[in-house]
Motif scaffolding. Structure first.
Motif, PDB file in Angstrom:
ATOM      1  N   GLN A 170       0.827  -1.214   0.000  1.00  0.00           N
ATOM      2  CA  GLN A 170       0.000   0.000   0.000  1.00  0.00           C
ATOM      3  C   GLN A 170       0.860   1.263   0.000  1.00  0.00           C
ATOM      4  O   GLN A 170       0.550   2.242  -0.679  1.00  0.00           O
ATOM      5  N   ARG A 171       1.975   1.253   0.737  1.00  0.00           N
ATOM      6  CA  ARG A 171       2.890   2.403   0.748  1.00  0.00           C
ATOM      7  C   ARG A 171       3.484   2.647  -0.638  1.00  0.00           C
ATOM      8  O   ARG A 171       3.587   3.785  -1.095  1.00  0.00           O
ATOM      9  N   ILE A 172       3.872   1.567  -1.293  1.00  0.00           N
ATOM     10  CA  ILE A 172       4.445   1.696  -2.632  1.00  0.00           C
ATOM     11  C   ILE A 172       3.394   2.242  -3.599  1.00  0.00           C
ATOM     12  O   ILE A 172       3.681   3.132  -4.417  1.00  0.00           O
ATOM     13  N   GLN A 173       2.173   1.760  -3.518  1.00  0.00           N
ATOM     14  CA  GLN A 173       1.120   2.252  -4.402  1.00  0.00           C
ATOM     15  C   GLN A 173       0.807   3.724  -4.127  1.00  0.00           C
ATOM     16  O   GLN A 173       0.561   4.504  -5.057  1.00  0.00           O
ATOM     17  N   GLN A 174       0.841   4.108  -2.875  1.00  0.00           N
ATOM     18  CA  GLN A 174       0.568   5.507  -2.529  1.00  0.00           C
ATOM     19  C   GLN A 174       1.656   6.425  -3.079  1.00  0.00           C
ATOM     20  O   GLN A 174       1.391   7.507  -3.598  1.00  0.00           O
ATOM     21  N   LYS A 175       2.929   5.992  -3.013  1.00  0.00           N
ATOM     22  CA  LYS A 175       4.031   6.786  -3.563  1.00  0.00           C
ATOM     23  C   LYS A 175       3.926   6.880  -5.081  1.00  0.00           C
ATOM     24  O   LYS A 175       4.262   7.910  -5.664  1.00  0.00           O
TER      25      LYS A 175
END
Length: 142
Positions: A111-116
């Motif tokens: 989720q962090r990677i997708q948000q970035k």
């Protein structure tokens, strides 16, 4: 009974065998007599006859050993079933939270990677992830 002269007249000696001679018909072989005289025994009757060979103490000892062995095998089977249930159920209870936590951490990372990627663009988000996982390169000298 037939006389020897009658046997000689019946048997010309031209290729006749002993099985077809009158003397062989009068006296059957011993193995045929034994087979006809014996009664057919069942397996239970034979085993009963074998038990009569041994004294009562030996038969009782054999029975006691057999029943004890059967009881011990049943107990061992019941114990192994209980032990297997205890082992697998306790391992599921102990390791399931660990597996769930590992999965949760991986989902947060995704989720962090997708948000970035949404905020900074695909190339910038992936460069930060790769840079954090790789060791720093030494400075280049000229």
């Amino acid at each position: 009974m037939t006389s020897v002269e009658e046997v000689d007249q019946l048997d010309s000696g031209m290729g006749s065998s002993d099985a077809h001679s009158p003397e062989a018909k009068l006296h059957p072989p011993d193995n045929e007599i034994d087979e006809d005289d014996e009664e057919d025994e069942s397996l239970a009757e034979r085993l009963l006859g074998l038990t009569e060979m041994f004294p009562g103490e030996v038969r009782n000892l054999g029975y006691n050993v057999g029943t004890c062995l059967c009881t011990c095998m049943k107990g061992l089977y019941a114990f192994s079933c209980s032990a297997a249930w205890l082992l697998f159920s306790s391992s599921a209870i102990l390791f399931a939270p660990i597996l769930f936590e590992i999965e949760r951490v991986q989902m947060e990372e995704v989720q962090r990677i997708q948000q970035k990627q949404v905020l900074l663009g695909p190339s910038k988000a992936m460069s930060n992830v790769n840079a954090s996982s790789l060791p720093m390169a030494p400075p280049v000298q000229q």
